[in-house]
Design a protein around this motif. Structure first.
Motif, PDB file in Angstrom:
ATOM      1  N   HIS A  97     -17.740  -5.860 -64.150  1.00 36.05           N
ATOM      2  CA  HIS A  97     -17.639  -6.215 -62.733  1.00 36.05           C
ATOM      3  C   HIS A  97     -18.041  -7.672 -62.504  1.00 36.05           C
ATOM      4  CE1 HIS A  97     -18.077  -1.783 -61.288  1.00 36.05           C
ATOM      5  NE2 HIS A  97     -17.009  -2.005 -62.004  1.00 36.05           N
ATOM      6  N   VAL A 105     -16.021  -3.856 -56.881  1.00 32.58           N
ATOM      7  CA  VAL A 105     -15.773  -2.425 -57.013  1.00 32.58           C
ATOM      8  C   VAL A 105     -17.041  -1.640 -56.701  1.00 32.58           C
ATOM      9  CG1 VAL A 105     -15.055  -0.558 -58.560  1.00 32.58           C
ATOM     10  CG2 VAL A 105     -14.030  -2.828 -58.790  1.00 32.58           C
ATOM     11  N   THR A 106     -16.897  -0.647 -55.828  1.00 30.49           N
ATOM     12  CA  THR A 106     -18.010   0.247 -55.529  1.00 30.49           C
ATOM     13  C   THR A 106     -17.532   1.690 -55.639  1.00 30.49           C
ATOM     14  OG1 THR A 106     -17.519   0.260 -53.143  1.00 30.49           O
ATOM     15  CG2 THR A 106     -19.077  -1.400 -53.957  1.00 30.49           C
ATOM     16  N   ASN A 107     -18.460   2.594 -55.932  1.00 27.20           N
ATOM     17  CA  ASN A 107     -18.159   4.014 -56.012  1.00 27.20           C
ATOM     18  C   ASN A 107     -19.124   4.794 -55.130  1.00 27.20           C
ATOM     19  OD1 ASN A 107     -16.071   4.510 -58.375  1.00 27.20           O
ATOM     20  ND2 ASN A 107     -17.451   2.885 -59.069  1.00 27.20           N
ATOM     21  N   LYS A 123     -13.613   5.400 -54.872  1.00 25.36           N
ATOM     22  CA  LYS A 123     -13.768   4.073 -55.459  1.00 25.36           C
ATOM     23  C   LYS A 123     -13.084   3.061 -54.551  1.00 25.36           C
ATOM     24  CE  LYS A 123     -11.649   2.973 -59.424  1.00 25.36           C
ATOM     25  NZ  LYS A 123     -11.493   2.826 -60.902  1.00 25.36           N
ATOM     26  N   THR A 124     -13.832   2.067 -54.118  1.00 25.89           N
ATOM     27  CA  THR A 124     -13.275   1.024 -53.261  1.00 25.89           C
ATOM     28  C   THR A 124     -13.144  -0.262 -54.056  1.00 25.89           C
ATOM     29  OG1 THR A 124     -14.273   2.009 -51.284  1.00 25.89           O
ATOM     30  CG2 THR A 124     -13.548  -0.291 -51.125  1.00 25.89           C
ATOM     31  N   ASN A 151      -9.044  -2.450 -62.634  1.00 23.27           N
ATOM     32  CA  ASN A 151      -9.903  -1.649 -61.772  1.00 23.27           C
ATOM     33  C   ASN A 151      -9.267  -0.329 -61.370  1.00 23.27           C
ATOM     34  OD1 ASN A 151     -11.944  -3.586 -61.766  1.00 23.27           O
ATOM     35  ND2 ASN A 151     -11.128  -4.636 -59.970  1.00 23.27           N
ATOM     36  N   GLU A 194     -11.440   4.756 -65.473  1.00 21.43           N
ATOM     37  CA  GLU A 194     -12.038   6.052 -65.110  1.00 21.43           C
ATOM     38  C   GLU A 194     -11.020   7.103 -64.682  1.00 21.43           C
ATOM     39  OE1 GLU A 194     -14.893   4.893 -62.106  1.00 21.43           O
ATOM     40  OE2 GLU A 194     -16.450   4.654 -63.614  1.00 21.43           O
ATOM     41  N   LEU A 243     -13.791  10.912 -59.895  1.00 24.75           N
ATOM     42  CA  LEU A 243     -12.913   9.989 -59.179  1.00 24.75           C
ATOM     43  C   LEU A 243     -11.867  10.795 -58.421  1.00 24.75           C
ATOM     44  CD1 LEU A 243     -11.883   7.129 -58.562  1.00 24.75           C
ATOM     45  CD2 LEU A 243     -10.497   7.278 -60.650  1.00 24.75           C
ATOM     46  N   ILE A 247      -8.905   6.309 -54.352  1.00 22.77           N
ATOM     47  CA  ILE A 247      -9.169   4.870 -54.461  1.00 22.77           C
ATOM     48  C   ILE A 247      -8.753   4.194 -53.164  1.00 22.77           C
ATOM     49  CG2 ILE A 247      -8.529   2.717 -55.622  1.00 22.77           C
ATOM     50  CD1 ILE A 247      -8.140   4.333 -58.189  1.00 22.77           C
TER      51      ILE A 247
END
Length: 276
Positions: free
Chosen positions: A18, A25-27, A32-33, A56, A60, A66, A69
């Motif tokens: 990252h 990227v955040t989860n 996941k954003t 990205n 995953e 997940l 997205i």
């Protein structure tokens, strides 16, 4: 899928680190954003930006946690489209070809991603930025958002954005955007199906969160199967699509979550998904 197996170890390392300044990227609870964070360039889809988005998006995929997205952006411009410096005469034909090759890989990563991808648009989506929105599975926008394919104004017809638009909105709207270069507003984007939800800026996060929550509550295995078949059947004739659709539904019924879903309905209880 071939695309998945072709991912390089370098791409995976880039994702895990990252470290780039182009995206963040955040989860959070299955969501996941991926946020494009290069507003000084209008979050232009340069080759590095597109490569990072691919990395990205593709990371995953096997993780059951997940579930959805979100593709977002900092600033007033969701994306201004390709970096014209990479498409200039000075950049050369090789650079031009690479831009569209990487762009095609980006669009393919969205299609082949096992979970839904939602574009979160608060501002302008231009040229290939509009293509990116049209290619996402769903899109949410604020009422100030605008969408355009203005390449014709500078002598570059938006042929590749037209591919995604033609598969998302009616012919009349697509060609109006491509021939005139004029933008359409949020209301018309909803009416024509380019975006699925439109709201005020104040309600943007709430609407987006509710949409994500609706998807997260479903079985990932069922959603993945459904998404893959949806994109496969688009290019089939109707009778072939019905035949293959029946086969897929039988496969769905025999998934662990398919069996659980039917049993929970009969038993009048909430299903307990195993996402398998």
């Amino acid at each position: 899928m071939l695309f998945r197996s072709a991912l390089t170890q370098l791409q995976r390392r880039l994702y895990s680190q990252h470290a780039s300044k182009l995206t963040n990227v955040t989860n959070n609870e299955g969501v996941k954003t991926i946020t494009m964070c290069n507003p000084k360039t209008g979050n232009c889809l340069s080759i590095p930006m597109m490569q990072e988005l691919i990395s990205n998006i593709s990371a995953e995929w096997e993780c059951k946690d997940l579930r959805v997205i979100v593709l977002a952006a900092e600033g007033k411009i969701f994306s201004s489209g390709h970096d014209l410096k990479e498409l200039s005469e000075e950049a050369g034909r090789e650079s031009q070809e690479k831009v569209f090759s990487v762009a095609s890989s980006l669009m393919r990563s969205i299609i082949e991603c096992p979970v839904p991808i939602i574009a979160a648009v608060n501002g302008y989506a231009v040229a290939s930025g509009c293509q990116l929105v049209a290619q996402c599975d769903l899109a949410v926008c604020t009422d100030i958002s605008k969408f355009s394919t203005p390449g014709v104004n500078v002598g570059i017809f938006c042929s590749t954005p037209g591919v995604a638009l033609a598969r998302s909105v009616p012919k009349a709207t697509t060609l109006k955007m491509l021939f005139t270069g004029k933008p359409i507003g949020a209301e018309e984007a909803v009416q024509t199906g380019l975006v699925s939800h439109c709201c005020s800026k104040e309600d943007f996060d709430k609407v987006l969160d509710e949409l994500c929550a609706d998807i997260v509550r479903k079985s990932r295995a069922v959603v993945e199967m459904g998404k893959r078949f949806y994109y496969k059947q688009i290019d089939q004739d109707i009778m072939t699509a019905y035949k293959n659709g029946g086969r897929v539904m039988v496969e769905n019924l025999n998934l662990a979550d398919g069996i659980e879903g039917v049993n929970s309905f009969v038993d009048k209880r909430k299903p307990k998904w195993t996402h398998s």
